[in-house]
Design an enzyme around this catalytic site. Structure first.
Site, PDB file in Angstrom:
ATOM      1  N   TYR A   1       0.786  -1.291   0.225  1.00  0.00           N
ATOM      2  CA  TYR A   1       0.408  -0.070  -0.606  1.00  0.00           C
ATOM      3  C   TYR A   1       1.009   1.160  -0.009  1.00  0.00           C
ATOM      4  CZ  TYR A   1      -3.948  -2.813   0.315  1.00  0.00           C
ATOM      5  OH  TYR A   1      -4.851  -4.389  -0.504  1.00  0.00           O
TER       6      TYR A   1
ATOM      7  N   GLN B   1     -15.593   2.871  -5.958  1.00  0.00           N
ATOM      8  CA  GLN B   1     -14.567   1.231  -5.042  1.00  0.00           C
ATOM      9  C   GLN B   1     -13.144   1.341  -5.206  1.00  0.00           C
ATOM     10  OE1 GLN B   1     -15.957  -2.159  -6.785  1.00  0.00           O
ATOM     11  NE2 GLN B   1     -17.267  -0.909  -8.084  1.00  0.00           N
ATOM     12  N   ASN B   2     -13.075   2.310  -5.738  1.00  0.00           N
ATOM     13  CA  ASN B   2     -11.667   2.875  -6.243  1.00  0.00           C
ATOM     14  C   ASN B   2     -10.731   3.788  -4.457  1.00  0.00           C
ATOM     15  OD1 ASN B   2     -11.687   2.204  -8.166  1.00  0.00           O
ATOM     16  ND2 ASN B   2     -12.061   4.552  -9.343  1.00  0.00           N
ATOM     17  N   VAL B   3      -9.522   3.254  -4.240  1.00  0.00           N
ATOM     18  CA  VAL B   3      -9.076   3.917  -3.140  1.00  0.00           C
ATOM     19  C   VAL B   3      -7.976   5.330  -3.126  1.00  0.00           C
ATOM     20  CG1 VAL B   3      -9.525   1.778  -1.530  1.00  0.00           C
ATOM     21  CG2 VAL B   3      -7.162   2.109  -3.345  1.00  0.00           C
ATOM     22  N   ASP B   4      -8.289   5.128  -4.491  1.00  0.00           N
ATOM     23  CA  ASP B   4      -7.590   6.416  -4.696  1.00  0.00           C
ATOM     24  C   ASP B   4      -8.612   8.172  -4.533  1.00  0.00           C
ATOM     25  OD1 ASP B   4      -9.335   7.361  -7.212  1.00  0.00           O
ATOM     26  OD2 ASP B   4      -8.102   6.214  -8.786  1.00  0.00           O
TER      27      ASP B   4
ATOM     28  N   HIS C   1     -14.279   1.197  -0.453  1.00  0.00           N
ATOM     29  CA  HIS C   1     -13.268   0.037   0.140  1.00  0.00           C
ATOM     30  C   HIS C   1     -11.945   1.068   0.806  1.00  0.00           C
ATOM     31  CE1 HIS C   1     -15.047  -2.592  -3.536  1.00  0.00           C
ATOM     32  NE2 HIS C   1     -15.429  -2.614  -2.205  1.00  0.00           N
TER      33      HIS C   1
ATOM     34  N   GLY D   1     -16.845   1.684 -15.062  1.00  0.00           N
ATOM     35  CA  GLY D   1     -15.667   0.780 -15.013  1.00  0.00           C
ATOM     36  C   GLY D   1     -15.394  -0.016 -13.936  1.00  0.00           C
ATOM     37  N   THR D   2     -16.766  -0.855 -14.092  1.00  0.00           N
ATOM     38  CA  THR D   2     -16.133  -1.914 -12.476  1.00  0.00           C
ATOM     39  C   THR D   2     -16.475  -3.091 -13.128  1.00  0.00           C
ATOM     40  OG1 THR D   2     -17.441  -2.912 -11.327  1.00  0.00           O
ATOM     41  CG2 THR D   2     -18.550  -1.177 -11.474  1.00  0.00           C
ATOM     42  N   SER D   3     -16.222  -4.220 -12.832  1.00  0.00           N
ATOM     43  CA  SER D   3     -16.779  -5.840 -13.711  1.00  0.00           C
ATOM     44  C   SER D   3     -17.433  -6.143 -12.385  1.00  0.00           C
ATOM     45  CB  SER D   3     -15.069  -6.347 -13.007  1.00  0.00           C
ATOM     46  OG  SER D   3     -14.758  -7.005 -11.580  1.00  0.00           O
TER      47      SER D   3
END
Ligand code: APR
Length: 224
Positions: A53, A86-89, A104, A169-171
């Site tokens: 991380y 869902q992104n951690v950026d 997340h 942009g998510t699966s």
């Protein structure tokens, strides 16, 4: 103003140069998910996980929000926009979006391994030596596999008030994030922007089979 709720995943940041998880060159290549993204992995080898991380956090300083992030921020002029990512950026925030909920966790935060409410902003490398005021080690503020998603109930409340949902942009492989759009009320229009969308999605979802920037441009035309 209509309320648009954006549900973004790793593909949102792909054009900024951050690898997605499940595409061929995904982030997990060379890293066993169980080792770097589970509480068990952290217990087994904390320094590997801290280091993983730390690298991701450093990468944030080398990347910029892309056109897609910018267009979403600009949409706040004409719509009420809530982003659930869902992104951690932090690229949505850096583009200027004002309402961003991270499902997340966030790379630029650390929290206590014992007191989950003790969360602080974190810019530099994190190691086992960094402690909370009670002397317990800090950990990355990331929701790992098998852990609860604390922001879930807030996310559901936001989605219930949506007029329009835009999935980007998510699966749609990771739950509960993947099923969040199902909390929308019946008349909500749902769009899904992704060049390689998940199979088996509901037929009522309007698919825009493009990358984030081009897809959001098309969405803006469709909303006019
Ligand atoms: N624009 C939009 N979407 C794109 C682009 C692009 N330029 N490039 C790739 N994609 C799409 C892919 O087609 C894929 O559907 O982004 C999606 C990325 O999927 P994943 O890698 O599975 O990412 P995501 O769905 O966000 O993963 C969910 O998994 O490991 C966990 O916690 C992690 O939050 C993450 C979660």
């Amino acid at each position: 103003m209509k309320h648009i709720v954006v549900l973004s995943g790793a593909g949102m940041s792909a054009e900024s140069g951050i690898s997605t998880f499940r595409d061929a060159d995904g982030l997990w290549e060379g890293h066993d998910v169980m080792e770097v993204a589970t509480p068990e992995g952290f217990r087994k080898n904390p320094s590997l996980v801290y280091d993983f991380y730390n690298q991701r956090r450093k990468q944030l300083f080398d990347v910029k929000p892309n056109k897609g992030h910018q267009l979403l921020a600009e949409l706040e002029k004409n719509y009420q926009i809530s982003i659930i990512t869902q992104n951690v950026d932090d690229l949505h925030e850096r583009a200027g979006s004002t309402k961003v909920l991270h499902l997340h966790g966030e790379l630029r935060k650390a929290r206590s391994t014992v007191d989950s409410q003790y969360i602080l902003n974190w810019e530099k490398d994190l190691t086992e030596k960094n402690k909370d005021p009670n002397g317990y080690p800090l950990r990355p503020h990331i929701v790992w596999f098998g852990e609860a998603v604390p922001a879930l109930s807030e996310a559901i409340e936001v989605i219930e008030t949506a007029d329009i949902i835009v999935i980007i942009g998510t699966s749609l492989q990771v739950y509960p994030a993947a099923s969040l759009y199902e909390y929308a009320s019946e008349n909500t229009d749902v769009f899904y922007i992704d060049p390689n969308p998940a199979d088996g999605i509901n037929a009522s979802i309007q698919l825009i089979k493009k990358g984030a920037s081009e897809g959001i441009k098309e969405l803006i035309q469709l909303l006019k």
